[in-house]
Design a protein around this motif. Structure first.
Motif, mmCIF file in Angstrom:
data_model
loop_
_atom_site.group_PDB
_atom_site.id
_atom_site.type_symbol
_atom_site.label_atom_id
_atom_site.label_comp_id
_atom_site.label_asym_id
_atom_site.label_seq_id
_atom_site.Cartn_x
_atom_site.Cartn_y
_atom_site.Cartn_z
ATOM 1 N N MET A 137 46.246 -10.896 28.782
ATOM 2 C CA MET A 137 45.711 -11.725 27.707
ATOM 3 C C MET A 137 44.398 -12.400 28.098
ATOM 4 O O MET A 137 43.933 -13.328 27.431
ATOM 5 C CB MET A 137 46.739 -12.755 27.257
ATOM 6 N N PRO B 225 49.181 -12.677 20.942
ATOM 7 C CA PRO B 225 47.889 -12.569 21.621
ATOM 8 C C PRO B 225 47.400 -11.126 21.669
ATOM 9 O O PRO B 225 48.196 -10.186 21.700
ATOM 10 C CB PRO B 225 48.184 -13.103 23.020
ATOM 11 N N THR B 226 46.094 -10.969 21.652
ATOM 12 C CA THR B 226 45.505 -9.651 21.837
ATOM 13 C C THR B 226 45.576 -9.297 23.317
ATOM 14 O O THR B 226 45.196 -10.095 24.175
ATOM 15 C CB THR B 226 44.040 -9.644 21.367
ATOM 16 N N LEU B 227 46.074 -8.107 23.618
ATOM 17 C CA LEU B 227 46.300 -7.713 25.011
ATOM 18 C C LEU B 227 45.403 -6.546 25.410
ATOM 19 O O LEU B 227 44.980 -5.746 24.570
ATOM 20 C CB LEU B 227 47.768 -7.314 25.213
ATOM 21 N N ASP B 228 45.124 -6.475 26.706
ATOM 22 C CA ASP B 228 44.488 -5.314 27.343
ATOM 23 C C ASP B 228 43.085 -5.030 26.822
ATOM 24 O O ASP B 228 42.659 -3.868 26.766
ATOM 25 C CB ASP B 228 45.369 -4.068 27.186
ATOM 26 N N VAL B 229 42.338 -6.078 26.457
ATOM 27 C CA VAL B 229 40.976 -5.869 25.967
ATOM 28 C C VAL B 229 39.924 -6.364 26.959
ATOM 29 O O VAL B 229 38.731 -6.301 26.673
ATOM 30 C CB VAL B 229 40.761 -6.551 24.597
#
Length: 507
Positions: free
Chosen positions: A105, A168-172
């Motif tokens: 995250m 949450p937005t992951l792996d970005v």
């Protein structure tokens, strides 16, 4: 030093370290740690990622699922990408899940030594202003909370926080996303927070994966602490990038390492102190089962190297790294591993020596994708640490032999390395100097066969015993920083400018 001598650039290192079937490589092709980790999980979701001594284990698909759940709990508590998260824990699967969740995250992890006391914790907290802390000890969590000037979320490693709110937005994360702040320092001033990006960490992990032939078939015996870049930045990150398995050992012992080797371990990473204990006990032959033993964090004595080889047949591979650069130089996997040297630059790394123009030893300077960009809240220290053309000044003195292998011959920064840990003289001196009966104090490193160096305190005082000084330090410093010997002197040796002559302390 006015002249800079260029030696062993990245192209030469690549030819020496890469497997024969790999002609070139981009160590940042997967862009960031989370993206590389997720690619491995998708390739083999049922693979066991980590095991503990009690038989617990976690598979790749379970790590992906559990870390996403922990990330959701942290997000529900208000954390967002870029927030700083203290992580202070002994090795465990819960700790591993929390560490992975934070990176996924895009939080910035701040590892904290589990032996730190109030003063040391206070400095880290005030320097990094974390939004949350994950700890395995309630007292340590209380110290973190007390040191913070803002409300802070404190949780155990199982992260039992209420859920709810957005996902949450992951792996970005990309190569420039800040990922880790590890504290280090020179010989003066407070410890500095080195900011490492996800790209820095990936580049180092990928370069050692290639150089050491790290594969999904490997099982790393990991008895190193996970608040230190040796265990965290190389052991954990490297294993996850390569798709290998980790055998977590909470506390090093020769017996535990031998048991893990006999149970299917293939690799062991240690510091010279660990190898010294293995070499001087009955468990050394178990290392014969391993395909690779790596030593770092302090020089491995040539005599100890030979003792290990004669006792179990292992040619220990020595390498070189720093908090600010992760791992940059290594002896080869295929080819001669020279005792007393740290080898040649890893893929993507360039090394040069700043000399007086006459050859020989010089300060080691580095450039490459694993080298950090600077210290947190300290532009002056950042500027001083880089040359005008962008090379990082390590403060270590090195010399190349005829084959291009680098030997560390000294340190321009007055640093003591004991048991693989950095001990900064100024910090210890200030603690001892606060004793009301101490006039002044200085510390130096004395060579130790077991520890590499041990801390010796030179004290000007009246009416104190050695035990008094050691007890005073023991209440205020982590164990590896405490002096093991105290010498009382009438005065400290100084130069014409009043600076302590450390080179004369042990003479």
């Amino acid at each position: 030093m006015e002249t800079v001598t260029h030696v062993r650039p990245a192209t030469t290192a690549t030819a020496r370290h890469l497997p024969l079937d790999v002609l070139a490589t981009d160590v940042l092709s997967e862009e960031s740690l989370p993206r590389a980790w997720r690619a491995r999980w998708l390739e083999n979701p049922r693979a066991v990622v980590a095991r503990t001594e009690d038989g617990s284990q976690i598979r790749a698909d379970e790590l992906e699922e559990r870390s996403a759940a922990v990330a959701a709990r942290l997000a529900s508590a208000g954390l967002v990408a870029g927030d700083r998260l203290i992580l202070s824990s002994g090795p465990s699967i819960d700790m591993l899940v929390a560490y992975v969740a934070a990176h996924r995250m895009s939080l910035v992890v701040v590892p904290v030594n589990t032996a730190y006391g109030p003063t040391e914790i206070r400095h880290v907290v005030q320097n990094t202003t974390p939004r949350a802390a994950i700890v395995d000890d309630k007292r340590r969590g209380q110290l973190v909370s007390e040191a913070s000037t803002e409300p802070i979320v404190i949780t155990g490693c199982d992260v039992r926080l209420p859920t709810g709110g957005g996902v949450p937005t992951l792996d970005v994360a990309d190569r420039d996303t800040p990922a880790l702040i590890c504290h280090t320092s020179g010989t003066t001033g407070a410890p500095k927070g080195a900011v490492l990006t996800s790209g820095n960490l990936l580049a180092s992990a990928e370069s050692v994966r290639l150089a050491w032939r790290w594969s999904p078939d490997d099982r790393l015996i990991l008895a190193l602490p996970l608040f230190h870049l040796h265990g965290l930045g190389m052991g954990i990150n490297g294993s996850l990038v390569s798709g290998a398995s980790i055998g977590l050992i909470p506390r090093f012992s020769p017996e535990a390492v031998a048991d893990a080797a006999q149970a299917g371990g293939t690799m062991f990473f240690g510091v010279p102190t660990m190898y010294h204990r293995l070499a001087n006990g009955p468990h050394l032959p178990a290392l014969r089962r391993l395909r690779l033993c790596v030593s770092g964090s302090a020089p491995l004595a040539a005599q100890l190297h030979a003792q290990i080889e004669s006792g179990c047949g292992q040619h220990v591979l020595e390498r070189y790294g720093m908090t600010e650069t992760v791992i940059t130089i290594s002896n080869p996997y295929d080819g001669e591993r020279k005792p007393g040297t740290v080898g040649t630059p890893l893929p993507g790394v360039e090394v040069r020596l700043a000399t007086d123009g006459l050859g020989g030893a010089g300060e080691i300077e580095l450039r490459g994708p694993s080298v950090f960009g600077g210290y947190l809240n300290n532009p002056t220290a950042t500027a001083e640490s880089f040359t005008h053309d962008g090379w990082f000044r390590t403060g270590d003195l090195g010399e190349f032999d005829a084959d291009g292998y680098l030997a560390i011959v000294g340190r321009s920064k007055e640093l003591i390395i004991s048991g693989g840990y950095n001990v900064y003289p100024r910090e210890v001196e200030e603690v001892i100097g606060r004793h009301p009966a101490v006039v002044e104090a200085a510390v130096a490193g004395r060579p130790s066969e077991e520890w590499g160096e041990s801390v010796v305190a030179f004290v000007v005082a009246d009416g104190l015993s050695s035990d008094d000084v050691i007890h005073w330090a023991a209440e205020r410093l982590a164990p590896y920083k405490r002096p093991t010997e105290v010498r009382f002197v009438d005065a400290l040796p100084r130069n014409d400018l009043g600076k302590i002559r450390r080179d004369q302390l042990l003479s």
